[in-house]
Design a protein around this motif. Structure first.
Motif, PDB file in Angstrom:
ATOM      1  N   LYS A  88       0.836  -1.213   0.000  1.00 53.81           N
ATOM      2  CA  LYS A  88       0.000   0.000   0.000  1.00 53.81           C
ATOM      3  C   LYS A  88       0.863   1.252   0.000  1.00 53.81           C
ATOM      4  O   LYS A  88       0.574   2.217  -0.724  1.00 53.81           O
ATOM      5  N   LEU A  89       1.902   1.240   0.795  1.00 47.25           N
ATOM      6  CA  LEU A  89       2.790   2.402   0.853  1.00 47.25           C
ATOM      7  C   LEU A  89       3.513   2.605  -0.476  1.00 47.25           C
ATOM      8  O   LEU A  89       3.716   3.740  -0.910  1.00 47.25           O
ATOM      9  N   LYS A  90       3.898   1.501  -1.146  1.00 48.11           N
ATOM     10  CA  LYS A  90       4.570   1.617  -2.452  1.00 48.11           C
ATOM     11  C   LYS A  90       3.620   2.209  -3.497  1.00 48.11           C
ATOM     12  O   LYS A  90       4.014   3.059  -4.306  1.00 48.11           O
ATOM     13  N   ILE A  91       2.351   1.778  -3.458  1.00 47.11           N
ATOM     14  CA  ILE A  91       1.360   2.328  -4.397  1.00 47.11           C
ATOM     15  C   ILE A  91       1.186   3.820  -4.151  1.00 47.11           C
ATOM     16  O   ILE A  91       1.152   4.629  -5.092  1.00 47.11           O
ATOM     17  N   GLN A  92       1.073   4.209  -2.889  1.00 45.30           N
ATOM     18  CA  GLN A  92       0.941   5.629  -2.556  1.00 45.30           C
ATOM     19  C   GLN A  92       2.176   6.401  -3.016  1.00 45.30           C
ATOM     20  O   GLN A  92       2.078   7.523  -3.525  1.00 45.30           O
ATOM     21  N   ASN A  93       3.349   5.795  -2.816  1.00 46.62           N
ATOM     22  CA  ASN A  93       4.594   6.430  -3.224  1.00 46.62           C
ATOM     23  C   ASN A  93       4.659   6.599  -4.746  1.00 46.62           C
ATOM     24  O   ASN A  93       5.077   7.646  -5.257  1.00 46.62           O
ATOM     25  N   MET A  97       4.848  10.017  -6.917  1.00 44.72           N
ATOM     26  CA  MET A  97       5.911  10.242  -7.882  1.00 44.72           C
ATOM     27  C   MET A  97       5.354  10.585  -9.267  1.00 44.72           C
ATOM     28  O   MET A  97       5.878  11.460  -9.961  1.00 44.72           O
ATOM     29  N   ARG A  98       4.270   9.907  -9.649  1.00 45.69           N
ATOM     30  CA  ARG A  98       3.643  10.165 -10.949  1.00 45.69           C
ATOM     31  C   ARG A  98       3.139  11.607 -11.022  1.00 45.69           C
ATOM     32  O   ARG A  98       3.295  12.288 -12.037  1.00 45.69           O
ATOM     33  N   ARG A  99       2.529  12.074  -9.938  1.00 43.34           N
ATOM     34  CA  ARG A  99       2.042  13.470  -9.920  1.00 43.34           C
ATOM     35  C   ARG A  99       3.202  14.452 -10.067  1.00 43.34           C
ATOM     36  O   ARG A  99       3.088  15.477 -10.737  1.00 43.34           O
ATOM     37  N   LYS A 100       4.326  14.149  -9.442  1.00 45.93           N
ATOM     38  CA  LYS A 100       5.489  15.036  -9.551  1.00 45.93           C
ATOM     39  C   LYS A 100       6.028  15.048 -10.985  1.00 45.93           C
ATOM     40  O   LYS A 100       6.395  16.098 -11.517  1.00 45.93           O
ATOM     41  N   ASP A 132      12.585   9.204  -3.191  1.00 49.59           N
ATOM     42  CA  ASP A 132      11.220   8.813  -2.838  1.00 49.59           C
ATOM     43  C   ASP A 132      11.099   7.307  -2.644  1.00 49.59           C
ATOM     44  O   ASP A 132      10.354   6.835  -1.796  1.00 49.59           O
ATOM     45  N   GLU A 133      11.833   6.544  -3.453  1.00 45.69           N
ATOM     46  CA  GLU A 133      11.761   5.098  -3.326  1.00 45.69           C
ATOM     47  C   GLU A 133      12.308   4.632  -1.975  1.00 45.69           C
ATOM     48  O   GLU A 133      11.864   3.640  -1.423  1.00 45.69           O
TER      49      GLU A 133
END
Length: 198
Positions: A88-93, A97-100, A132-133
């Protein structure tokens, strides 16, 4: 007019002093007698031996019953994240990142003046992607709220060997009551005192 004779004066002085001493002695002994309990007061709590006084004190304690003190405590501990929590945290991350990336691409297109510059926006710098990763935590802190229950007697006694007495108190709390308290609560007040002398 003649004054009193020497013998009469001596008797008067001695008599006054004697009366004063008697008054003082009377006050002293009356005060001393007040500190000793009258027989009627002693009968109910004066016992023939320490063992009998202790037995009576223990019986008095048991007849008073008990109460329960509940204390709420919070315990913090660190535990590893589960595989599902990490996912879940990876999906949120990834979404963050995609928005950035989209925001950077949009800014780059706005600034591009040629077609080549626009094409280069697709390969533009991706600042913070590797950082971020690394932000996905491996552990989390959780809080456990625990209720501790301890039972206490409403009455308690201590053996005062100097006074030859079991000095007892009863607290101002109902029998079988549940008292919820925190660290800053005041102590339960005392309701009555009791003595078992020997």
């Amino acid at each position: 007019m003649k004054g009193p004779s020497t013998p009469a004066l001596f008797v008067a002085v001695v008599g006054t002093g004697l009366i004063g001493m008697l008054v003082y002695a009377g006050l002293f002994y009356s005060k001393a007698r007040r500190t000793i309990p009258a027989p009627s007061e002693m009968d109910s709590s004066l016992f023939q031996s320490k063992e009998k006084a202790e037995q009576a004190a223990n019986e008095w304690i048991s007849l008073g019953g008990s109460y329960v003190v509940e204390t709420l405590t919070t315990v913090r501990r660190t535990v590893p994240l589960t595989a599902l929590e990490k996912k879940k945290l990876k999906i949120q991350n990834d979404q963050s990142m995609r928005r950035k990336i989209e925001a950077e691409y949009s800014v780059c297109l706005d600034k591009a003046e040629t077609d080549l510059a626009r094409e280069l926006c697709s390969f533009g710098p991706r600042e913070g992607m590797a950082v971020d990763e690394l932000k996905i935590p491996q552990k989390k802190t959780i809080q456990d709220r625990k209720v501790n229950k301890v039972e206490y007697q409403r009455r308690e006694c201590t053996d005062d060997q100097e006074l030859r007495s079991f000095e007892c108190i009863e607290l101002e709390v109902a029998r079988d009551a549940v008292v919820r308290r925190s660290d800053d609560d005041e102590a339960i007040p005392i309701k009555t005192f009791q003595q078992f002398r020997y």
